[in-house]
Design an enzyme around this catalytic site. Structure first.
Site, PDB file in Angstrom:
ATOM      1  N   LYS A 244      29.590  43.739  41.339  1.00  0.00           N
ATOM      2  CA  LYS A 244      30.266  44.210  42.555  1.00  0.00           C
ATOM      3  C   LYS A 244      30.810  45.610  42.295  1.00  0.00           C
ATOM      4  O   LYS A 244      31.573  45.826  41.343  1.00  0.00           O
ATOM      5  CB  LYS A 244      31.396  43.242  42.867  1.00  0.00           C
ATOM      6  CG  LYS A 244      31.817  43.184  44.302  1.00  0.00           C
ATOM      7  CD  LYS A 244      32.800  42.029  44.429  1.00  0.00           C
ATOM      8  CE  LYS A 244      33.376  41.889  45.786  1.00  0.00           C
ATOM      9  NZ  LYS A 244      34.473  40.928  45.789  1.00  0.00           N
TER      10      LYS A 244
HETATM   11  C1  E4P Z   1      35.477  40.379  49.055  1.00  0.00           C
HETATM   12  O1  E4P Z   1      34.556  40.231  48.312  1.00  0.00           O
HETATM   13  C2  E4P Z   1      36.891  40.342  48.734  1.00  0.00           C
HETATM   14  O2  E4P Z   1      37.036  39.640  47.524  1.00  0.00           O
HETATM   15  C3  E4P Z   1      37.732  39.605  49.740  1.00  0.00           C
HETATM   16  O3  E4P Z   1      36.942  38.941  50.714  1.00  0.00           O
HETATM   17  C4  E4P Z   1      38.874  40.352  50.253  1.00  0.00           C
HETATM   18  O4  E4P Z   1      39.593  39.522  51.135  1.00  0.00           O
HETATM   19  P1  E4P Z   1      41.097  39.824  51.558  1.00  0.00           P
HETATM   20  O5  E4P Z   1      41.103  40.966  52.506  1.00  0.00           O
HETATM   21  O6  E4P Z   1      41.558  38.560  52.219  1.00  0.00           O
HETATM   22  O7  E4P Z   1      41.844  40.141  50.280  1.00  0.00           O
END
Ligand code: E4P
Length: 221
Positions: A90
């Protein structure tokens, strides 16, 4: 539509796996920081433990904490070898991130371009060969932008050019987000455990079940 769990917590992963709804996992540095882990070595061991809970063909997105091209590449290589078949790297939506996605795409290493908030960013990631892009719906809604509209627009652009990049809708905060993403027809969503549980709930189901059991027990001894 695939259900990815947005967590680094092993117990949560086991719970969703036990109900047959675990298609993959996404983590991020904030989620890792919620676990009882205090050094890099244990972070790596933790990723290996998560991978062991995943069946073949299911992916764990692991986010790099480096921000410049060379360090992203070096860090990602070390992360990828922890479980090359399951770990997706990622990478944040930055110029260095995009360059590293191009590098990994040539090496056939899967990437997930994270922190996507616009169609333009999604287009750059897809052109670079990202395997997934993660548009953050909830965080857009938080600042009064329409997260679902973004997903629809990205889907249209990807369709226009037949991009293979998959849309993994992230920052999913409620069951309506999941249902709307399903209607749009995107590949996957990632969400915390409680949002998945909340899909089960409907008051008429509880009322109906209680009545069925009550009627049965009144008559059948
Ligand atoms: C995406 O891969 C992130 O880990 C995540 O969905 C972020 O979510 P949040 O905005 O609830 O922290």
């Amino acid at each position: 539509m695939k259900f990815f769990l947005d967590t680094a917590n092993l117990e949560e992963i086991k719970k969703i796996k036990s109900i047959g709804m675990l298609d993959g996992i996404t983590t991020n540095p904030s989620l890792i920081s919620k676990e009882n882990i205090y050094n890099e070595n244990d972070v790596k061991k933790h990723y290996i433990s998560i991978c062991k809970l995943l069946d073949e063909g299911k992916y764990l997105s692991v986010e790099v904490i480096s921000t410049d091209y060379h360090n992203i590449i070096n860090e990602a290589k070390k992360l990828s070898i922890l479980d090359p078949n399951k770990i997706v790297i990622k990478v944040p939506m930055t110029i260095d991130g995009i360059k590293s996605i191009q590098f990994f795409s040539k090496k056939k290493i899967k990437t997930n371009c994270t922190l996507i908030f616009s169609v333009g960013q999604a287009l750059l990631a897809a052109k670079s060969g990202a395997y997934y892009i993660s548009p953050f719906l909830g965080r857009l809604d938080d600042i009064s932008y329409n997260g679902l509209k973004l997903i629809e627009e990205i889907k249209k652009v990807f369709f226009n050019f037949n991009f293979k990049t998959k849309i993994l809708a992230a920052s999913i905060r409620n069951p309506i987000h999941i249902i709307e993403c399903a209607k749009i027809g995107i590949h996957a969503i990632t969400t915390p455990i409680n949002t998945i549980y909340s899909l089960f709930n409907h008051p008429m189901t509880n009322i109906g079940l209680n009545k069925f059991l009550e009627d049965y027990k009144k008559k059948i001894k």
